[in-house]
Design an enzyme around this catalytic site. Structure first.
Site, mmCIF file in Angstrom:
data_model
loop_
_atom_site.group_PDB
_atom_site.id
_atom_site.type_symbol
_atom_site.label_atom_id
_atom_site.label_comp_id
_atom_site.label_asym_id
_atom_site.label_seq_id
_atom_site.Cartn_x
_atom_site.Cartn_y
_atom_site.Cartn_z
ATOM 1 N N ILE A 153 0.986 -1.122 -0.142
ATOM 2 C CA ILE A 153 -0.010 0.055 -0.049
ATOM 3 C C ILE A 153 0.954 1.064 -0.048
ATOM 4 O O ILE A 153 0.503 2.261 -0.646
ATOM 5 C CB ILE A 153 -0.960 -0.134 1.309
ATOM 6 C CG1 ILE A 153 -1.899 -1.344 1.081
ATOM 7 C CG2 ILE A 153 -1.710 1.297 1.243
ATOM 8 C CD1 ILE A 153 -2.811 -1.344 2.305
ATOM 9 N N ASP A 172 11.416 2.558 6.239
ATOM 10 C CA ASP A 172 11.033 1.263 6.253
ATOM 11 C C ASP A 172 12.277 0.639 6.376
ATOM 12 O O ASP A 172 13.136 0.356 5.400
ATOM 13 C CB ASP A 172 10.038 0.983 4.928
ATOM 14 C CG ASP A 172 9.635 -0.706 4.948
ATOM 15 O OD1 ASP A 172 10.378 -1.559 5.771
ATOM 16 O OD2 ASP A 172 8.524 -0.554 4.248
ATOM 17 N N CYS A 231 -4.134 4.795 7.586
ATOM 18 C CA CYS A 231 -5.032 3.816 7.000
ATOM 19 C C CYS A 231 -4.681 2.489 7.413
ATOM 20 O O CYS A 231 -4.995 1.506 6.634
ATOM 21 C CB CYS A 231 -5.391 4.210 5.825
ATOM 22 S SG CYS A 231 -6.336 5.601 5.307
ATOM 23 N N ASP A 257 -8.550 6.334 9.851
ATOM 24 C CA ASP A 257 -9.389 5.451 9.475
ATOM 25 C C ASP A 257 -9.564 4.353 10.452
ATOM 26 O O ASP A 257 -10.525 3.546 10.410
ATOM 27 C CB ASP A 257 -9.082 4.606 8.001
ATOM 28 C CG ASP A 257 -10.108 3.750 7.478
ATOM 29 O OD1 ASP A 257 -11.260 4.315 7.357
ATOM 30 O OD2 ASP A 257 -9.473 2.980 7.236
ATOM 31 N N GLU A 262 -11.802 -0.869 18.330
ATOM 32 C CA GLU A 262 -12.788 -0.729 17.292
ATOM 33 C C GLU A 262 -13.935 -1.827 17.559
ATOM 34 O O GLU A 262 -13.764 -2.697 18.171
ATOM 35 C CB GLU A 262 -12.347 -0.914 15.616
ATOM 36 C CG GLU A 262 -11.241 -0.073 15.425
ATOM 37 C CD GLU A 262 -10.602 -0.071 13.802
ATOM 38 O OE1 GLU A 262 -11.425 -1.159 13.253
ATOM 39 O OE2 GLU A 262 -9.722 0.462 13.460
ATOM 40 N N HIS A 280 -12.921 2.754 9.731
ATOM 41 C CA HIS A 280 -12.259 1.675 8.960
ATOM 42 C C HIS A 280 -12.722 1.236 7.694
ATOM 43 O O HIS A 280 -13.207 0.222 7.234
ATOM 44 C CB HIS A 280 -12.259 0.153 9.854
ATOM 45 C CG HIS A 280 -11.163 -0.617 9.723
ATOM 46 N ND1 HIS A 280 -10.709 -1.255 10.822
ATOM 47 C CD2 HIS A 280 -10.568 -0.888 8.426
ATOM 48 C CE1 HIS A 280 -9.714 -2.050 10.249
ATOM 49 N NE2 HIS A 280 -9.466 -2.042 8.645
ATOM 50 N N LEU A 281 -12.726 2.328 6.720
ATOM 51 C CA LEU A 281 -13.337 2.066 5.544
ATOM 52 C C LEU A 281 -12.219 2.138 4.446
ATOM 53 O O LEU A 281 -12.625 2.024 3.303
ATOM 54 C CB LEU A 281 -14.083 3.482 4.937
ATOM 55 C CG LEU A 281 -15.398 3.755 5.616
ATOM 56 C CD1 LEU A 281 -15.970 5.121 5.177
ATOM 57 C CD2 LEU A 281 -16.487 2.668 5.619
ATOM 58 N N GLY A 282 -11.116 1.866 4.721
ATOM 59 C CA GLY A 282 -9.964 1.851 3.856
ATOM 60 C C GLY A 282 -10.182 0.894 2.636
ATOM 61 O O GLY A 282 -9.867 1.060 1.392
ATOM 62 N N ALA A 283 -10.729 -0.372 2.900
ATOM 63 C CA ALA A 283 -10.837 -1.457 1.980
ATOM 64 C C ALA A 283 -12.227 -1.458 1.311
ATOM 65 O O ALA A 283 -12.553 -2.204 0.469
ATOM 66 C CB ALA A 283 -10.595 -2.944 2.583
HETATM 67 N N1 LIG Z 1 -7.700 0.626 6.573
HETATM 68 C C1 LIG Z 1 -8.129 -0.483 5.947
HETATM 69 O O1 LIG Z 1 -9.030 -0.904 5.678
HETATM 70 C C2 LIG Z 1 -6.960 -1.380 5.504
HETATM 71 C C3 LIG Z 1 -6.824 -1.963 4.350
HETATM 72 C C4 LIG Z 1 -5.966 -2.726 3.914
HETATM 73 C C5 LIG Z 1 -4.709 -2.833 4.778
HETATM 74 N N2 LIG Z 1 -4.613 -2.298 5.895
HETATM 75 C C6 LIG Z 1 -3.363 -2.366 6.638
HETATM 76 O O2 LIG Z 1 -2.340 -1.526 6.089
HETATM 77 C C7 LIG Z 1 -1.128 -2.254 6.570
HETATM 78 C C8 LIG Z 1 -0.278 -1.877 5.299
HETATM 79 O O3 LIG Z 1 -0.450 -3.180 4.470
HETATM 80 P P1 LIG Z 1 0.287 -3.623 3.232
HETATM 81 O O4 LIG Z 1 -0.510 -4.579 2.326
HETATM 82 O O5 LIG Z 1 0.841 -2.496 2.503
HETATM 83 O O6 LIG Z 1 1.502 -4.422 3.808
HETATM 84 P P2 LIG Z 1 2.684 -4.833 3.631
HETATM 85 O O7 LIG Z 1 3.250 -6.054 4.311
HETATM 86 O O8 LIG Z 1 2.917 -4.943 2.095
HETATM 87 O O9 LIG Z 1 3.810 -3.512 3.868
HETATM 88 C C9 LIG Z 1 4.087 -3.321 5.119
HETATM 89 C C10 LIG Z 1 5.548 -2.568 5.180
HETATM 90 O O10 LIG Z 1 5.730 -2.349 6.683
HETATM 91 C C11 LIG Z 1 7.219 -2.172 6.743
HETATM 92 N N3 LIG Z 1 7.410 -2.524 8.137
HETATM 93 C C12 LIG Z 1 7.183 -3.360 9.019
HETATM 94 N N4 LIG Z 1 7.577 -3.217 10.235
HETATM 95 C C13 LIG Z 1 7.952 -2.010 10.119
HETATM 96 C C14 LIG Z 1 8.862 -0.891 11.210
HETATM 97 N N5 LIG Z 1 9.030 -1.232 12.261
HETATM 98 N N6 LIG Z 1 9.050 0.314 10.500
HETATM 99 C C15 LIG Z 1 8.630 0.689 9.469
HETATM 100 N N7 LIG Z 1 8.166 -0.017 8.493
HETATM 101 C C16 LIG Z 1 7.937 -1.477 8.829
HETATM 102 C C17 LIG Z 1 7.293 -3.587 5.986
HETATM 103 O O11 LIG Z 1 8.924 -3.525 5.682
HETATM 104 C C18 LIG Z 1 6.573 -3.414 4.793
HETATM 105 O O12 LIG Z 1 7.308 -2.851 3.640
HETATM 106 C C19 LIG Z 1 -1.538 -3.265 7.163
HETATM 107 O O13 LIG Z 1 -1.561 -3.216 8.677
HETATM 108 C C20 LIG Z 1 -2.761 -3.560 6.735
HETATM 109 O O14 LIG Z 1 -3.574 -4.576 7.654
HETATM 110 C C21 LIG Z 1 -5.666 -1.397 6.301
HETATM 111 O O1 LIG Z 2 -6.224 -5.224 6.647
HETATM 112 C C1 LIG Z 2 -7.283 -4.972 5.736
HETATM 113 O O2 LIG Z 2 -7.656 -5.860 4.684
HETATM 114 C C2 LIG Z 2 -8.227 -3.924 6.289
HETATM 115 O O3 LIG Z 2 -8.149 -3.582 7.493
HETATM 116 C C3 LIG Z 2 -9.725 -4.082 5.611
HETATM 117 O O4 LIG Z 2 -10.518 -4.352 6.723
HETATM 118 P P1 LIG Z 2 -11.966 -4.740 6.516
HETATM 119 O O5 LIG Z 2 -12.064 -6.018 5.711
HETATM 120 O O6 LIG Z 2 -12.649 -5.178 7.680
HETATM 121 O O7 LIG Z 2 -12.595 -3.730 5.801
#
Ligand SMILES: NC(=O)c1ccc[n+]([C@@H]2O[C@H](COP(=O)([O-])OP(=O)(O)OC[C@H]3O[C@@H](n4cnc5c(N)ncnc54)[C@H](O)[C@@H]3O)[C@@H](O)[C@H]2O)c1
Ligand SMILES: O=C(O)[C@H](O)COP(=O)(O)O
Length: 527
Positions: A153, A172, A231, A257, A262, A280-283
């Protein structure tokens, strides 16, 4: 094979249920249950499909006696207790890319919303105030965006921000300099990011290292007037410190978000000027939800029906195409492990798993998992392919994998060597017709045996009359011999018999067999 049953316990696109049904899996969609209500029904299911609302806690998993797979239609699996699932042999899989673009877009949307105070301006305008002079925004162009986490992301956010002509810097520790260059971003340390960024956006998982990464101390190091977007996961920011930083003006705006607790129905942050939130609307876009629903249902179906493993958090991958080829090898490996486990008991300290010939072309991890499951299955009821490597580690079992590309006497061979305080003992097997597992060597004695049903492993001195006495003793106990496999090191030396019998033997009969002249060891086996 009985029809697998899957429970969808969170709101999911209907395509997930449709795929399960098309693939012949029974599916129930039961959402909004309390943990206790869920615990009362989970015991009926082989698969659990979830988003972030269902909490797969150790307590829930205690009731999940049939559960084989948890599928997360999304990315974060912090709502699943992975060690507890692994201990119970449950595969946990997610869909790591299905909602990344959508979530990155949400972060960008929140960045715009902060820059131009869109929610407040909207509320004021709709309240009939027309406060044109109240809402002075900032431009994004030429501003510095600090990414904390530049994975899937984070890197999409970076590409969009570069398109907006922002300068992007990232903290990172796992980002390589080459990847940073490829993304067109600058890799920096956290303190440098805090000092330089006009906007900070978080994209890491919540781990022991990232929890509170924007702590009170970190917020104090930010550039005055910074704007922060989260997010990723609640818990990455100290919410009380963020409230103070917004009140003092150190932070000009924050958009969350996700929250530490929660659903977040109350928070000291609510109503703070410059604060924006979404639930928590990210996805939550149609596209992302269709993607993750289809992916999770396909992955779970492949696992339940074919043994294919994709995007598992607690097990190596195994494609649905590879799974049928590996299946007979896993059966062979499990039998070899089980044979050694039954003969050597819990004395095994180290295991070496060698694959040779055709077997060496395959993914060795599932073969190793199957050997360990067989070996430890003799003293643990709950061990399987998923938890065997973890349990082996916990028991201090030293596991080695060896691959020989060359063919030996057999076109394909799996050899398992176990080290005990008494020394090394090994068993090897091959596949007849590429599908039927056969033992071909036990402890250096060539045999040719199918390992199936109840059996006896007998070590005796090679001498005339033994087979007759053995047959008589078994016959008098009403035990029919199905097959008899005999091997010996040399004439008159130590001989090994593997006898397939129609019924299991009693401990008393084992004693009688041990009393036959020349018998050194009798171990009842079951496969
Ligand atoms: N809000 C939502 O609805 C929503 C939707 C999808 C994902 N997410 C969340 O977003 C986050 C990221 O998802 P992603 O798919 O990019 O994951 P990803 O695993 O592809 O990327 C995570 C990154 O964080 C880095 N990282 C790990 N430890 C670290 C640290 N101590 N300091 C700095 N960087 C560090 C990793 O090296 C990696 O590059 C996850 O927590 C996921 O659950 C939230
Ligand atoms: O980690 C995720 O994929 C997001 O937080 C999405 O969560 P949700 O499926 O509850 O919208």
């Amino acid at each position: 094979m009985t029809q697998p049953k899957v429970l969808i316990s969170d709101k999911m696109d209907p395509r997930a249920a449709a795929i399960f049904r098309e693939r012949g899996i029974h599916v129930d969609e039961i959402t909004g249950k309390t943990p206790d209500e869920l615990a009362a029904i989970i015991g009926d299911y082989d698969g659990l499909a979830i988003r972030s609302s269902t909490k797969a806690t150790p307590k829930l998993l205690e009731h999940a006696t049939r559960l084989k797979v948890i599928g997360r239609a999304g990315i974060g699996v912090d709502n699943v207790d992975i060690p507890a699932a692994t201990q119970r042999g449950i595969v946990v899989m997610n869909t790591p890319f299905g909602n990344s673009i959508t979530t990155a877009e949400h972060a960008i949307a929140l960045m715009f919303a902060l820059a131009r105070q869109l929610p407040e301006a909207d509320a004021s305008t709709q309240a009939g105030k027309w406060e044109k002079n109240r809402f002075m925004g900032v431009e994004l162009t030429a501003k510095t965006l600090g990414l904390i986490g530049a994975g899937n992301i984070g890197s999409i956010v970076a590409s969009r921000a570069l398109g907006l002509r922002m300068k992007v810097i990232a903290f990172d520790p796992f980002l390589s300099p080459e990847r940073a260059m490829e993304l067109g971003i600058e890799k920096v340390e956290l303190d440098a990011l805090l000092a330089r960024a006009d906007f900070i956006t978080l994209h890491t998982p919540l781990t022991d290292q990232t929890r509170g990464i924007l702590s009170r101390e970190a917020l104090a190091k930010t550039k005055k007037g910074v704007r922060i977007i989260n997010c990723a996961r609640g818990g990455l920011i100290d919410e009380a410190a963020l409230k103070d930083a917004l009140d003092s003006g150190q932070v000009a705006g924050a958009a969350l978000d996700v929250f530490e607790t929660e659903p977040a129905t109350a928070s000291p942050l609510f109503g703070t000027p410059g604060f924006i939130s979404t639930p928590h609307l990210g996805a939550s876009t149609t596209e992302a939800q269709v993607n993750v629903a289809i992916q999770v249902a396909e992955q779970m179906s492949d696992f339940l029906l074919l043994g294919g493993v994709t995007n598992a958090i607690n097990m190596p991958s195994l494609s649905a195409e590879e799974a049928p080829r590996l299946k007979p090898y896993m059966a062979l490996a499990e039998k070899l492990g089980r044979l050694l486990g039954q003969v050597l008991g819990d004395q095994v300290r180290a295991v070496s798993i060698e694959v040779e010939g055709a077997a060496a072309q395959l993914n060795q991890k599932p073969i190793t998992g199957a050997v360990l499951a067989g070996l430890m299955g003799t003293y643990s009821q709950t061990v399987n392919m998923v938890n065997a490597p973890v349990l082996a580690k916990e028991r201090g079992l030293d596991v080695r994998e060896v691959r020989h590309e060359r063919e030996g006497d057999y076109h394909t061979l799996v050899r398992v060597t176990a080290t005990t305080p008494e020394g090394k003992r090994s068993a090897a097997g091959t596949l007849f017709g590429n599908s039927a597992p056969r033992l071909v060597d036990i402890f250096g004695v060539a045999v040719e045996a199918e390992l199936d049903g109840p059996m006896l492993y007998i070590v005796n001195n090679d001498a005339p009359g033994f087979i007759g006495k053995l047959g008589t003793t078994l016959g008098e106990a009403g035990i029919n011999i199905a097959t008899f496999n005999l091997g010996r090191r040399k004439a008159g030396g130590e001989a090994v018999a593997l006898v397939a019998i129609d019924d299991p033997v009693t401990p008393h009969l084992v004693q009688q067999l041990c009393a036959i002249e020349g018998v050194r060891e009798v171990v009842p086996l079951s496969f």
